[in-house]
Scaffold this motif. Sequence first.
Motif, short mmCIF file in Angstrom:
data_model
loop_
_atom_site.label_atom_id
_atom_site.label_comp_id
_atom_site.label_asym_id
_atom_site.label_seq_id
_atom_site.Cartn_x
_atom_site.Cartn_y
_atom_site.Cartn_z
N ARG A 86 0.85 -1.19 0.00
CA ARG A 86 0.00 0.00 0.00
C ARG A 86 0.89 1.24 0.00
N LEU A 87 0.31 2.36 -0.40
CA LEU A 87 1.07 3.61 -0.45
C LEU A 87 1.22 4.20 0.95
N SER A 88 2.39 4.73 1.22
CA SER A 88 2.65 5.37 2.51
C SER A 88 3.63 6.51 2.28
N HIS A 89 3.92 7.25 3.34
CA HIS A 89 4.86 8.37 3.25
C HIS A 89 6.20 8.01 3.87
N ALA A 90 7.26 8.44 3.21
CA ALA A 90 8.61 8.23 3.70
C ALA A 90 9.37 9.54 3.69
N VAL A 91 10.39 9.65 4.54
CA VAL A 91 11.18 10.88 4.66
C VAL A 91 12.58 10.62 4.08
N PHE A 92 13.04 11.57 3.24
CA PHE A 92 14.34 11.42 2.59
C PHE A 92 15.20 12.65 2.85
N LEU A 93 16.52 12.45 2.83
CA LEU A 93 17.50 13.53 2.90
C LEU A 93 18.22 13.62 1.57
N ASN A 140 6.85 4.81 6.31
CA ASN A 140 5.49 4.59 6.79
C ASN A 140 5.12 5.54 7.94
N ILE A 141 5.41 6.82 7.77
CA ILE A 141 5.12 7.78 8.83
C ILE A 141 3.65 8.18 8.79
N SER A 142 3.15 8.64 9.91
CA SER A 142 1.73 9.01 10.02
C SER A 142 1.46 10.34 9.33
N LEU A 143 0.19 10.61 9.07
CA LEU A 143 -0.21 11.87 8.44
C LEU A 143 0.10 13.05 9.35
N ASP A 162 8.05 11.83 0.53
CA ASP A 162 7.59 11.26 -0.74
C ASP A 162 6.70 10.06 -0.46
N VAL A 163 5.96 9.66 -1.48
CA VAL A 163 5.07 8.51 -1.38
C VAL A 163 5.76 7.28 -1.94
N THR A 298 7.64 -0.36 9.23
CA THR A 298 8.08 0.95 9.71
C THR A 298 9.44 0.77 10.38
N ARG A 299 10.00 1.88 10.86
CA ARG A 299 11.32 1.83 11.49
C ARG A 299 11.27 1.07 12.80
N ILE A 300 12.26 0.20 13.00
CA ILE A 300 12.39 -0.53 14.25
C ILE A 300 13.69 -0.10 14.92
N SER A 301 13.60 0.37 16.13
CA SER A 301 14.80 0.80 16.84
C SER A 301 15.61 -0.42 17.26
N GLU A 302 16.86 -0.18 17.60
CA GLU A 302 17.74 -1.26 18.03
C GLU A 302 17.20 -1.92 19.29
N SER A 303 16.66 -1.13 20.21
CA SER A 303 16.14 -1.70 21.45
C SER A 303 14.92 -2.58 21.18
N THR A 304 14.05 -2.14 20.25
CA THR A 304 12.88 -2.94 19.90
C THR A 304 13.31 -4.26 19.26
N TRP A 305 14.32 -4.18 18.38
CA TRP A 305 14.80 -5.39 17.73
C TRP A 305 15.35 -6.37 18.75
N GLN A 306 16.06 -5.88 19.76
CA GLN A 306 16.61 -6.75 20.79
C GLN A 306 15.48 -7.41 21.59
N GLU A 307 14.40 -6.66 21.82
CA GLU A 307 13.25 -7.22 22.53
C GLU A 307 12.60 -8.34 21.72
N LEU A 308 12.53 -8.14 20.40
CA LEU A 308 11.94 -9.15 19.53
C LEU A 308 12.78 -10.42 19.50
N GLN A 309 14.09 -10.26 19.66
CA GLN A 309 14.99 -11.41 19.65
C GLN A 309 15.02 -12.04 21.05
#
Length: 600
Positions: A86-93, A140-143, A162-163, A298-309
Amino acid sequence: MTVIHSPSTGRQFSSRTVGKPSQSLIVGGITLLMLSVLGARLAYLQLFEGTRNRQLADENRVRVLPSQPARGNIFDRKGRILASSRLSHAVFLSPWAQKKTEWPATLKRLSQILDIPESELHKRLEAGYRSAQPVRVARNISLSLVTALQENSHELKGVTVDVEGVRVYPNGGVAAHVLGYTGEADYEDLDRLKEQGYRIGDIIGKMGVEQAFDRELHGEWGGQRVEVDSSGQILRVIGEKQALGGRDIHLTLDLDLQKAAEAALGYNKGALVAINPNTGEVLAMVSRPGFDPNIFSTRISESTWQELQSEDHPFVNRAIQGFPPASTFKIVTTTAGLESGVFSPDTVLATYPSLTFGGIEFGEWNRAGFGYQGFVGAMAWSSDTFFYQIGDGIGGKTLIDWTRKYGFGAKTGIEMSEEESPGLVADEAWKQKELKEGWYQGDTINMSIGQGYLLASPLQVAVMFAVPANGGYRVQPHLLKDNKPVQQWRESLNLKPVTVEILREGLRSVVAGGTGKALNVSSIPPTAGKSGTAEDPPRKSHTWFGAYAPADKPEIVVVAFGENSGESGGSFTAPMVLRVLEAYFQQNQPVEPVPVQPPE
């Protein structure tokens, strides 16, 4: 004032003109030398460095605005969606939009809005300098965040929204280990995939089918090459290429049966596999603990990834990892005994409370024995002492050879080869290398009942059950639905007809009156199967049950495995197999799967 004339030339000299002719020659020579050096340098830059310099100039004024391809969809065997986008919004530099000294203030403000550490944004920015493309920092950022970025755009030079497409798994955690998930390619991925045209910013499959079929699902990038001014504003479009979407793929999975298998396994750690014994098509595959692949959209932080593992390793697909197959392996021991010619089809042996081999006592599971038994009766009651004698009679080499013919010790050929374990079929060479000791009689005895060093995955065990089910063929399990002839997915083991007959009689007797009576019910056709209980001290034992049905003309093989579940295969895993067989034969309404995590 006296004027002095030269006696020889008659010319008049002044101190202010002495040396002027030589000065002109020196200055002219220096000028000529400098012009020569400059000309040579210009010639070198144009002739030898011209291409590179033009490229550098183009990189300063030409930018690529990439267009990400739409990822292909994944469907089950009946055309029901398993994964889409599905279409979502992403942030670019855009690193070139500012000087390096100007970026810290921008990244600080961006960090506050997106709640992403500045250090991570700096890392992404530095990565962006290696590419002519914008670099993604959030997906996948919110509106509400889109609005916040727009409102603060005056402080965010070089930051764009961008989309793009983001992966969606409409059934949540159903078939998560089969489907896998997607994520942004890191530098380790790019080192491996750069020859295939992958680039920074690519969203690629990281596990399961998403990884195995990434080339088909991914598609080809498109985009615009544009000319920009010194401030980064677009002046004109130089060229454009349309993105080419990825190809849709259809799997052999049946969504209804997959949901039934998920519900049957429940929260129990282990795996469940269902295959077509004639074609090798994988109809269902479950592993527990599980996960919801939507979390990676969406973005997963390092701490969240460690919790999932967690310590239970939810991202490990236990359906294709090795465990001791226990008494299910007596299928192989029976085959080896009959095919070797050492034992005849009408062999009858006494069974005992225990037997001693090489000075070591090996017990019967019921501690009493089952009297005199032939192959069929020994299979029905899963007599250990009967199969100890078969293993000892044929010897380790013959047993090992037939174990490998059944496919143990090698990957099955399923498309998820990077995740699949080959298991282990130990032999004397392996023992010498790993343990610095030879092959003992006790090793053969242990192996004859699926214990010792032997490791096999639930999928490999399902392939083993398919051999008697289909009349003697080893099938290659696969997930991609295609129209290849059945012969391409199986290989004959050249078994004697009587071997197949005894195997089928023995497995049928297990359900009809032996350790698998839990499947001797009217809700399914007559079924054949085998239980297994593997010791794993000091932890609880593993439990197995494998079955196929209908017994006279099999359509489906189901294998359930409980990791350190305790109890026995007939009591713990057999009911799981029954539930899947009921869903298959009764064509029940789709079974709602249990969630990945139990309710609070």
